[in-house]
Design a protein around this motif. Structure first.
Motif, short mmCIF file in Angstrom:
data_model
loop_
_atom_site.label_atom_id
_atom_site.label_comp_id
_atom_site.label_asym_id
_atom_site.label_seq_id
_atom_site.Cartn_x
_atom_site.Cartn_y
_atom_site.Cartn_z
N SER A 1 30.46 44.14 42.90
CA SER A 1 31.56 43.17 42.76
C SER A 1 32.90 43.84 43.02
O SER A 1 33.75 43.28 43.72
N ASN A 2 33.10 45.00 42.45
CA ASN A 2 34.36 45.72 42.66
C ASN A 2 34.52 46.15 44.12
O ASN A 2 35.62 46.07 44.68
N ASP B 1 35.33 43.02 46.07
CA ASP B 1 36.71 42.62 45.78
C ASP B 1 37.70 43.52 46.51
O ASP B 1 38.68 43.05 47.08
N SER C 1 40.02 42.17 49.38
CA SER C 1 41.47 42.25 49.12
C SER C 1 42.15 43.04 50.24
O SER C 1 43.25 42.69 50.66
#
Length: 177
Positions: free
Chosen positions: A134-135, A138, A142
């Motif tokens: 998930s990180n 992201d 981003s």
């Protein structure tokens, strides 16, 4: 029996003289024989062919009586042994079953505890994988979003300050996020 009656009549007639103790014993024996002969069940047994045979053969009747009396001890010991063996085997079987069930229960408990530990470990690994992925995603999106924003800002002059006045709808969505 008939011989005993003949012997009794000889004593009563005075043919044989006995000491006083023997006469008392003889009278006691006569009373017992009278009691036994007066019982209806014994009379029924004596009327059977086996009873008549034993009445005619007192030595064989005595031998049968002694055998029956002496056989009660070994027979009683054997029956006691059989009952004790049966009870011991039953109790042993119950204890063996209890032991085996306890052993199975302990094995089941160990397996379930092992499964719980494995499930917890797998859960931790999957959670760590989820958080990491998930990180990473992201971070990737981003960076991509920032890169896209720069491309959009560079392609639409005059939209830097206010995204709502920009004619490009994709830029408005990116700015709103």
């Amino acid at each position: 029996m008939q011989r005993l009656i003949r012997f009794q009549t000889m004593l009563e007639s005075g043919g044989i003289s006995l000491p006083k103790d023997m006469q008392e014993l003889q009278s006691l024996l006569s009373a017992i024989m009278y009691t036994l002969n007066s019982k209806s069940k014994l009379a029924d047994i004596r009327s059977t062919p086996m009873g008549q045979y034993l009445d005619g053969h007192p030595f064989f009747a005595l031998a049968l009586l002694v055998f029956g009396a002496m056989a009660t001890v070994p027979l009683g010991l054997f029956l006691t042994f059989a009952i004790v063996t049966f009870v011991t085997a039953s109790v042993g079987f119950v204890f063996l079953q209890g032991f085996l069930l306890s052993l199975g229960g302990i094995a089941l408990l160990c397996v379930l505890c092992g499964l719980a530990i494995i499930a917890f470990a797998v859960s931790v690994i999957l959670r760590a994988f989820y958080i990491t992925s998930s990180n990473v995603l992201d971070y990737y999106y981003s960076r991509r979003s920032a890169h896209m924003k720069q491309d959009t800002i560079g392609s639409c002059p005059g939209c830097e300050s206010d995204a709502s006045s920009c004619p490009n709808p994709s830029f408005q969505k990116q700015k709103g996020q």
